[in-house]
Every structure is written in C-alpha cells, then in structure tokens.
Design a protein around this motif. Structure first.
Motif, PDB file in Angstrom:
ATOM      1  N   ALA A 123       0.840  -1.199   0.000  1.00  0.00           N
ATOM      2  CA  ALA A 123       0.000   0.000   0.000  1.00  0.00           C
ATOM      3  C   ALA A 123       0.875   1.249   0.000  1.00  0.00           C
ATOM      4  CB  ALA A 123      -0.924  -0.005   1.213  1.00  0.00           C
ATOM      5  N   PHE A 124       1.928   1.219   0.811  1.00  0.00           N
ATOM      6  CA  PHE A 124       2.826   2.365   0.890  1.00  0.00           C
ATOM      7  C   PHE A 124       3.569   2.572  -0.434  1.00  0.00           C
ATOM      8  CE2 PHE A 124       6.506   4.715   2.748  1.00  0.00           C
ATOM      9  CZ  PHE A 124       5.768   5.764   3.255  1.00  0.00           C
ATOM     10  N   LEU A 125       3.876   1.460  -1.103  1.00  0.00           N
ATOM     11  CA  LEU A 125       4.530   1.529  -2.418  1.00  0.00           C
ATOM     12  C   LEU A 125       3.678   2.342  -3.389  1.00  0.00           C
ATOM     13  CD1 LEU A 125       6.854   0.300  -4.271  1.00  0.00           C
ATOM     14  CD2 LEU A 125       5.196  -1.460  -4.836  1.00  0.00           C
ATOM     15  N   PHE A 126       2.361   2.073  -3.395  1.00  0.00           N
ATOM     16  CA  PHE A 126       1.489   2.781  -4.328  1.00  0.00           C
ATOM     17  C   PHE A 126       1.332   4.245  -3.919  1.00  0.00           C
ATOM     18  CE2 PHE A 126      -0.139  -1.680  -4.310  1.00  0.00           C
ATOM     19  CZ  PHE A 126       0.616  -2.039  -5.405  1.00  0.00           C
ATOM     20  N   TYR A 127       1.308   4.478  -2.604  1.00  0.00           N
ATOM     21  CA  TYR A 127       1.227   5.850  -2.098  1.00  0.00           C
ATOM     22  C   TYR A 127       2.447   6.644  -2.550  1.00  0.00           C
ATOM     23  CZ  TYR A 127       1.160   9.547   1.456  1.00  0.00           C
ATOM     24  OH  TYR A 127       1.170  10.750   2.100  1.00  0.00           O
ATOM     25  N   THR A 128       3.652   6.067  -2.349  1.00  0.00           N
ATOM     26  CA  THR A 128       4.865   6.776  -2.762  1.00  0.00           C
ATOM     27  C   THR A 128       4.898   6.944  -4.281  1.00  0.00           C
ATOM     28  OG1 THR A 128       6.075   4.690  -2.815  1.00  0.00           O
ATOM     29  CG2 THR A 128       6.301   6.015  -0.833  1.00  0.00           C
ATOM     30  N   GLY A 129       4.389   5.943  -5.007  1.00  0.00           N
ATOM     31  CA  GLY A 129       4.350   6.044  -6.463  1.00  0.00           C
ATOM     32  C   GLY A 129       3.541   7.251  -6.907  1.00  0.00           C
ATOM     33  N   ASN A 130       2.377   7.412  -6.302  1.00  0.00           N
ATOM     34  CA  ASN A 130       1.524   8.553  -6.655  1.00  0.00           C
ATOM     35  C   ASN A 130       2.185   9.885  -6.287  1.00  0.00           C
ATOM     36  OD1 ASN A 130      -0.515   6.895  -7.594  1.00  0.00           O
ATOM     37  ND2 ASN A 130      -2.092   8.192  -6.687  1.00  0.00           N
ATOM     38  N   LEU A 131       2.807   9.911  -5.100  1.00  0.00           N
ATOM     39  CA  LEU A 131       3.471  11.147  -4.685  1.00  0.00           C
ATOM     40  C   LEU A 131       4.576  11.520  -5.662  1.00  0.00           C
ATOM     41  CD1 LEU A 131       3.788  11.017  -0.815  1.00  0.00           C
ATOM     42  CD2 LEU A 131       2.150  12.247  -2.218  1.00  0.00           C
ATOM     43  N   LEU A 132       5.314  10.495  -6.128  1.00  0.00           N
ATOM     44  CA  LEU A 132       6.386  10.732  -7.102  1.00  0.00           C
ATOM     45  C   LEU A 132       5.833  11.361  -8.369  1.00  0.00           C
ATOM     46  CD1 LEU A 132       8.592   7.550  -6.958  1.00  0.00           C
ATOM     47  CD2 LEU A 132       9.331   9.896  -6.640  1.00  0.00           C
ATOM     48  N   TRP A 133       4.719  10.837  -8.809  1.00  0.00           N
ATOM     49  CA  TRP A 133       4.074  11.332 -10.022  1.00  0.00           C
ATOM     50  C   TRP A 133       3.740  12.809  -9.856  1.00  0.00           C
ATOM     51  CZ3 TRP A 133      -0.221  13.361 -12.387  1.00  0.00           C
ATOM     52  CH2 TRP A 133      -0.452  13.000 -13.723  1.00  0.00           C
ATOM     53  N   VAL A 134       3.114  13.122  -8.734  1.00  0.00           N
ATOM     54  CA  VAL A 134       2.725  14.511  -8.459  1.00  0.00           C
ATOM     55  C   VAL A 134       3.970  15.397  -8.397  1.00  0.00           C
ATOM     56  CG1 VAL A 134       1.742  16.032  -6.724  1.00  0.00           C
ATOM     57  CG2 VAL A 134       0.604  13.879  -7.262  1.00  0.00           C
ATOM     58  N   GLU A 135       4.973  14.892  -7.683  1.00  0.00           N
ATOM     59  CA  GLU A 135       6.190  15.682  -7.452  1.00  0.00           C
ATOM     60  C   GLU A 135       6.906  15.985  -8.773  1.00  0.00           C
ATOM     61  OE1 GLU A 135       7.764  17.981  -5.055  1.00  0.00           O
ATOM     62  OE2 GLU A 135       6.284  16.601  -4.184  1.00  0.00           O
ATOM     63  N   SER A 136       7.010  14.957  -9.655  1.00  0.00           N
ATOM     64  CA  SER A 136       7.758  15.212 -10.897  1.00  0.00           C
ATOM     65  C   SER A 136       6.953  16.087 -11.846  1.00  0.00           C
ATOM     66  CB  SER A 136       8.174  13.903 -11.573  1.00  0.00           C
ATOM     67  OG  SER A 136       7.064  13.096 -11.779  1.00  0.00           O
ATOM     68  N   ARG A 137       5.621  15.966 -11.797  1.00  0.00           N
ATOM     69  CA  ARG A 137       4.775  16.859 -12.599  1.00  0.00           C
ATOM     70  C   ARG A 137       4.963  18.308 -12.161  1.00  0.00           C
ATOM     71  NH1 ARG A 137      -0.048  15.819 -15.855  1.00  0.00           N
ATOM     72  NH2 ARG A 137      -0.886  17.896 -15.593  1.00  0.00           N
ATOM     73  N   ARG A 138       5.000  18.452 -10.830  1.00  0.00           N
ATOM     74  CA  ARG A 138       5.144  19.788 -10.255  1.00  0.00           C
ATOM     75  C   ARG A 138       6.457  20.418 -10.728  1.00  0.00           C
ATOM     76  NH1 ARG A 138       3.595  19.039  -4.446  1.00  0.00           N
ATOM     77  NH2 ARG A 138       1.466  19.424  -5.099  1.00  0.00           N
ATOM     78  N   ARG A 139       7.527  19.611 -10.692  1.00  0.00           N
ATOM     79  CA  ARG A 139       8.837  20.120 -11.116  1.00  0.00           C
ATOM     80  C   ARG A 139       8.816  20.561 -12.565  1.00  0.00           C
ATOM     81  NH1 ARG A 139      14.068  17.472  -9.112  1.00  0.00           N
ATOM     82  NH2 ARG A 139      13.877  18.039  -6.919  1.00  0.00           N
ATOM     83  N   ARG A 140       8.193  19.687 -13.399  1.00  0.00           N
ATOM     84  CA  ARG A 140       8.160  20.017 -14.815  1.00  0.00           C
ATOM     85  C   ARG A 140       7.403  21.326 -15.035  1.00  0.00           C
ATOM     86  NH1 ARG A 140       5.361  15.710 -17.380  1.00  0.00           N
ATOM     87  NH2 ARG A 140       6.207  14.418 -15.712  1.00  0.00           N
ATOM     88  N   GLU A 141       6.324  21.491 -14.269  1.00  0.00           N
ATOM     89  CA  GLU A 141       5.525  22.716 -14.428  1.00  0.00           C
ATOM     90  C   GLU A 141       6.292  23.947 -13.957  1.00  0.00           C
ATOM     91  OE1 GLU A 141       1.957  21.763 -12.360  1.00  0.00           O
ATOM     92  OE2 GLU A 141       1.311  20.371 -13.924  1.00  0.00           O
ATOM     93  N   ARG A 142       7.041  23.772 -12.849  1.00  0.00           N
ATOM     94  CA  ARG A 142       7.831  24.907 -12.347  1.00  0.00           C
ATOM     95  C   ARG A 142       8.883  25.328 -13.367  1.00  0.00           C
ATOM     96  NH1 ARG A 142       4.410  24.812  -9.448  1.00  0.00           N
ATOM     97  NH2 ARG A 142       4.261  24.892  -7.177  1.00  0.00           N
ATOM     98  N   LYS A 143       9.439  24.297 -14.044  1.00  0.00           N
ATOM     99  CA  LYS A 143      10.487  24.585 -15.034  1.00  0.00           C
ATOM    100  C   LYS A 143       9.942  25.433 -16.174  1.00  0.00           C
ATOM    101  CE  LYS A 143      13.852  20.944 -14.574  1.00  0.00           C
ATOM    102  NZ  LYS A 143      13.997  19.542 -14.938  1.00  0.00           N
ATOM    103  N   THR A 144       8.656  25.236 -16.486  1.00  0.00           N
ATOM    104  CA  THR A 144       8.084  26.036 -17.562  1.00  0.00           C
ATOM    105  C   THR A 144       7.707  27.423 -17.081  1.00  0.00           C
ATOM    106  OG1 THR A 144       5.857  25.297 -17.097  1.00  0.00           O
ATOM    107  CG2 THR A 144       7.099  23.998 -18.686  1.00  0.00           C
ATOM    108  N   GLY A 145       7.949  27.699 -15.795  1.00  0.00           N
ATOM    109  CA  GLY A 145       7.725  29.047 -15.303  1.00  0.00           C
ATOM    110  C   GLY A 145       6.434  29.242 -14.536  1.00  0.00           C
ATOM    111  N   LEU A 146       5.640  28.142 -14.397  1.00  0.00           N
ATOM    112  CA  LEU A 146       4.395  28.275 -13.638  1.00  0.00           C
ATOM    113  C   LEU A 146       4.706  28.443 -12.150  1.00  0.00           C
ATOM    114  CD1 LEU A 146       2.117  25.535 -15.192  1.00  0.00           C
ATOM    115  CD2 LEU A 146       1.656  27.979 -15.145  1.00  0.00           C
ATOM    116  N   LEU A 147       3.990  29.336 -11.490  1.00  0.00           N
ATOM    117  CA  LEU A 147       4.232  29.538 -10.059  1.00  0.00           C
ATOM    118  C   LEU A 147       3.346  28.624  -9.223  1.00  0.00           C
ATOM    119  CD1 LEU A 147       4.673  33.390  -9.819  1.00  0.00           C
ATOM    120  CD2 LEU A 147       6.409  31.600  -9.640  1.00  0.00           C
ATOM    121  N   HIS A 148       2.168  28.262  -9.756  1.00  0.00           N
ATOM    122  CA  HIS A 148       1.253  27.404  -9.010  1.00  0.00           C
ATOM    123  C   HIS A 148       1.017  26.115  -9.768  1.00  0.00           C
ATOM    124  CE1 HIS A 148       0.437  30.455  -6.044  1.00  0.00           C
ATOM    125  NE2 HIS A 148       0.377  31.330  -7.029  1.00  0.00           N
ATOM    126  N   ASP A 149       0.510  25.113  -9.052  1.00  0.00           N
ATOM    127  CA  ASP A 149       0.225  23.838  -9.703  1.00  0.00           C
ATOM    128  C   ASP A 149      -0.903  24.013 -10.706  1.00  0.00           C
ATOM    129  OD1 ASP A 149       2.073  22.810  -8.078  1.00  0.00           O
ATOM    130  OD2 ASP A 149       0.667  21.884  -6.666  1.00  0.00           O
TER     131      ASP A 149
END
Lengths: 522, 101
Positions: free
Chosen positions: A360-386
C-alpha cells in the motif's frame, strides 16, 4: 545492466501512467487485504457471545436428530464444529446464504440444554471482517460484484504491467540506487529511493498478487473458453469414478465422532475443524471436512479439505487435502496459498500483513512521485502554481489513501457500538461516509499545505479503535484477537498522529523563516 | 523483437500497441494453453488439476505479452505480428484437435 535509453524512457512513461491509473485502487486493495489476513480472528473479535448451550461431541447425533425433526430444511446443508469458537459458537450450525454475494450471512446455531431441549439461535454475524474482505476484492469500489470484479481484473493487469516496467527501469541503476536511501531535502529523491527498495524486495510477493488477482477476476470466462476449446476431449477420458464402493448398503450415517476417529487413522497429521455436510444431486449426502495441517499450504484462506464418505468414513478425495495432493493439485494450491498467506501459520500471516502494508505504501509513494515530478516540470516552464490536473491528483492521492485508512478505522470503531456489531449496510455507510469526507476535505483545504490535517484525522480515527473497544466492551483481555487488533491500531494511529505533528512543526518552522526573511530590513 | 536502431521507441503510440497486446495477446495465450492442453490430454474441467493449471497459465502469459508488446516498432507492426502468430498457433491448435479426436 544496460538498456537503451529510448526503451528506458518508454517504460518509464508506461510505468507512471499505469501506476497513476491503478495506484489508488491498489492502495485500498492492499491496505484492506493486509487486514484480511486476520479475517477469522477479527470475526472472533467482533462477534458477540451467542446464548447457546454447548453440546458434547458424542451427543451430536442426538442433537442432529432433534434439529432435523424441528427444521427439516437444515438437512440440506449443515456443519458440525469440532472446536467451537466465538465465530462458530455452537456444535451444529447452518447458514442461509443469499446467492454468491455473501452480503447477508444469516446463521443458525443449535444446541441442547441440560434437559436435552433443543435450542435454536438466529444471528446475523457482524460484518466488519467480511466488509473489509469485500472492499479488498472490489479494490475499494462500492459497486456490485459483477461490475467491480472485471474492473479489479483490469486494475490487476495494469498492476502486472507496472511491475514489469518498474523492474525494467530500475535494472540499469539497481546496484547504485537500491541501498541508497538518500534522506535529504530532495523529497522526490527520498520517495523514489523508498519506492525502489519496497518494490524490489517485495517483487515476488507482488508478482504472485498480480497474477492471482487476474485469475480471481477472470477465471470463470477463462474456464468457459478452455471448456469450449478442450471440452470435447472429455468424451475420450470418462470422468473418474471417485465414490469407491459406496453402494446402497451403507444407509446409516457415521457419527461425527466416528468420522473424526476414522480420519485420525487415515491422516493423523490433518486437524479437522469443521464437518460440512451437504446434499448433492439426487439427495446423496456428501461430506467435506475442512481442517488444517501447519506443515503444508492450504487451498482456502484458512483450511484445506478432505472429501469423506459420510457412511464409511473413508477419504474419497484428497485433491485439496494438505500433504496428500497430487503434484499438480499441490502446485495450484500453492498459487492460492501464496495469495492468501495460508501457509506456515501465524508468523506468515504477520509477514503478509507487513508486506501488504508495504505494498500500500509503495502505491502511495508512487503517486506522490508522479505529483512531485509533474510539479517540477511545471515549475520549469515558469508556472508559479500547480496546474489543475496536478492539484486534483495530489488531493485524490492524499484523500483516497488517508480516507481508506480513516474509513476502515471508523468501521472498526463502529463495530463496538453498533447493535450486533453492525450490518453490512451500516458498516458500508460508515466507511464510505468517512472515505468521501476525507476526499472532500483534501480538495477543500488543499493538500499542498494541509496534508498534516488529514494525517491527523486518520490517526485519530485509528487510535479511536482501541479506545472505543475498551470503553464499549471492557473485558478486552478476555476476548480473542482484541489485544493484537487494539495494539496494532494504537501503534498505527500514534504513528499517523506523530507524522502529522512532525510535518506541522516543519511547515511552521519554514513559515517562520519565510516571515523573518520578509520582515528583515532590505 | 523487431527493433530498428534508426527510429527510437517511444510511448507515444502506446494505445495501438497496448490494444494489440490485450486482444491478440489474449488470443495467443489461449492458443498456447490449448496446444499444451491437447498435449497433456486435459479435459479443461474446472475441478481437474490440469484445467486449473492451464487457467493459471493464461493470466501469466497475458501479462508477459502485455509487458513485451511495447517493444514493437509501431502499433501496426504489433497488430500484424501478433495477428500472424495467432493465425499460425490457432491453426496448429485446430489441426491438432482434429487429429487427436
């Protein structure tokens, strides 16, 4: 090991997309499944004492005769309990099953008082343990079996695909990444390390779960196609006659005592738990003895089975009898047993419980990773908010996972004060009310800065399980299973609350630093 | 499997590959299970051990094919190759069944 860069990138994409599609459903399946390891002890814990007198085993024939005189319909299917427990409190019981759904599991218990008068007690067993098992089988969806089973099967296929792609993308950096648990400020790195370690070390467990879940979802259509393909050849191989020598000469049933005696001679290591009698086609009575042998894998979640001739006591089927199976049946038994954790007794149950929570924790961390890397990619494009998609996914991840934890804890707490431990509908409403409330809360407060609030609520619900249990039914120490459940819930709840406090303090500190910075003169 | 070094693989054409793996992959697993079933003289009854082992074989192979089908260069190629394999193996199965019975 070297894998071409484009292949790695492709499987990385596949891994994150199947992960994000199936992750939340799998979290519920694994969290509820880990608890289902203890379905039978939990049933014992949840069941209220039944006012029915105990009957000695040797008096069972007398009891049965009285039951059949009073309630002839019981003759069709009844069980003789070898060692009555809270879950199966009477010497003789029968069930009123409503189809395959097992939603209503009305039970009838029979005993005799000191004067030999028949006692019949009806009971709707508490549904908490069954509900959690059903929730596990339906990957958390509130739909009937016919709809949720195929969905579960598709989720399991995606899960299999996630295992293949996940292993592939870990392989090139396996030696470098596996033992490196980099606890630093880079949250994504830390989640990735945890995800890799958990995934790699429980890979065999996960392979078993993925394949067996697809089997559980689709075995009926698969058998139908198999039958269409190969069924004709059965004419060449007539079915073996299993009922050796049971002519009409034996018309008197052996007593349960004599059956047990006969089994002890034939299979001394097999410990019978329940004698299940059922009328088959043509009114012929069949006997299936459920029992266990700690040295072997069991076909069912709690038992292996012996087919026994009720008139002679002779074993007529060893297909599911632990230690007496043919190699082919032993292999299929291992498949089931590896899913159910029904081998090696209690230690394996606890191991599976831990592996289930880790999953269960594996899937939780998997989802968090997805969110986290999406967030990074968005920040790189200059977005300030999610972006909205990221926010929705982050909220769903926290809301669903902590909602499942809180909902299951609330259902356990509800068992202690609902009449009779709660009907299926009552437990189901408690679970989904809390589950949906948590998702709602995740969307309203925003999980980016208020994750700790949801963690704390899940923790409070979980720690409420032992508290309510002790307050509502104080003789906790006398009830089987109570200490393990209350203890586990206490530690889990405390862990959740502590994590919430830690996150709260950290954000508080960060906020202080930020306000200091902004307050300092330029 | 068929991979050209000129054009790198990507996940962009995932749907055509995945659908080929799902549909023709499943057909392929049944054909393989059927051939094995004929070879071991299985009657495929749910109560029999051979029927159960064949049933367990199907999800295992299916998942493996689903995992591998992304290695095809394109979706079209996935459909073509898996489709051809289906025709061959189902042909083998029906021929075997006709000769065995």
């Amino acid at each position: 090991m070297k894998i071409r860069a484009d292949i790695l990138r492709m499987y990385k994409d596949i891994h994150s997309w199947v992960g994000i599609t199936a992750g939340l459903a799998l979290f519920v399946a694994f969290y509820a499944g880990a608890i289902t390891m203890f379905e039978s002890p939990l049933q014992n814990w949840a069941t209220r004492p039944v006012p029915v007198s105990s009957v000695a085993l040797e008096k069972t024939p007398e009891l049965l005769a009285k039951i059949f005189a009073a309630q002839p319909q019981a003759m069709k299917s009844y069980s003789v309990i070898v060692h009555p427990t809270p879950e199966q409190p009477a010497r003789v019981m029968w069930a009123a099953l409503s189809g395959q759904e097992r939603v209503s599991r009305h039970k009838v218990y029979a005993g005799m008082d000191a004067d030999g008068n028949l006692e019949i007690v009806h009971q709707d067993p508490p549904e908490i343990a069954n509900f959690i098992n059903v929730l596990h089988q339906r990957v958390g969806l509130p739909f009937p079996r016919a709809i949720s089973r195929p969905i579960m099967g598709i989720i399991a296929l995606l899960y299999g695909l996630a295992l293949i792609s996940g292993t592939l993308i870990l392989l090139p950096s396996l030696a470098k990444d596996l033992f490196a648990l980099r606890i630093s400020h880079n949250v994504k790195r830390l989640w990735l390390d945890v995800h890799n370690v958990l995934g790699f070390f429980s890979l065999p467990f996960h392979i078993v779960m993925a394949i067996s879940s697809v089997v559980f979802a689709f075995h009926e259509p698969i058998f139908a196609v198999e039958h269409w393909m190969l069924g004709k050849s059965s004419a060449l191989h007539p079915p073996q006659v299993r009922h050796g020598g049971t002519q009409q000469s034996h018309t008197v049933l052996l007593t349960p005592e004599a059956i047990l005696q006969s089994l002890k001679v034939q299979v001394p290591e097999f410990e019978p738990d329940t004698l299940n009698y059922a009328q088959g086609r043509g009114g012929k009575l069949a006997l299936r003895v459920a029992g266990h042998d700690p040295r072997y894998a069991l076909r069912g979640p709690d038992s292996g089975f012996a087919g026994v001739d009720p008139y002679t006591g002779k074993i007529v089927s060893t297909d599911y009898l632990p230690g007496h199976q043919t190699p082919a049946f032993a292999v299929t038994t291992w498949f089931f047993s590896l899913h159910f954790g029904s081998f090696g007794g209690t230690p394996v149950r606890w191991l599976y419980f831990i592996l289930g929570l880790a999953g269960a924790f594996l899937f939780y961390t998997g989802n968090l990773l997805w969110v986290e890397s999406r967030r990074r990619r968005e920040r790189k494009t200059g977005l300030l908010h999610d972006t909205r998609a990221t926010t929705i996914l982050a909220s769903l991840t926290i809301g669903c996972t902590l909602g499942c934890v809180a909902g299951i804890s609330a259902s356990f707490a509800a068992n202690s004060f609902l009449p009779g431990g709660g009907s299926y509908a009552a437990i189901e409403s408690v679970y989904y009310a809390v589950f949906l409330f948590m998702i709602f809360l995740a969307f309203v407060v925003g999980v980016q800065s208020h994750k700790q609030l949801l963690l704390a609520i899940a923790g409070v619900f979980t720690i409420a399980v032992p508290v309510v249990d002790i307050l509502a039914r104080p003789a906790v120490f006398l009830r089987s299973g109570a200490l393990s459940l209350d203890g586990t819930a206490f530690f889990l709840g405390a862990g959740l609350i502590l994590t919430a406090m830690k996150i709260h303090l950290r954000t508080q500190k960060r906020r202080c630093v930020q306000s200091d910075l902004s307050a300092s003169p330029r | 499997m068929s991979v050209s070094s000129a054009k790198p693989l990507s996940s962009r054409n995932w749907f055509s590959k995945a659908s080929a793996g799902s549909v023709f992959g499943l057909g392929l697993t049944f054909a393989i299970a059927g051939i094995i079933g004929l070879l071991i003289h299985s009657d495929a009854m749910p109560m029999s051990a051979s029927g159960q082992l064949l049933m367990w074989l199907i999800p295992t192979l299916w998942i493996a094919i689903l995992g591998a089908c992304f290695m095809f260069r394109s979706g079209l190629r996935a459909w073509a190759v898996l489709g051809a394999l289906n025709i061959v193996l189902w042909g083998v199965f029906f021929t075997m069944r006709a000769t065995f019975s």
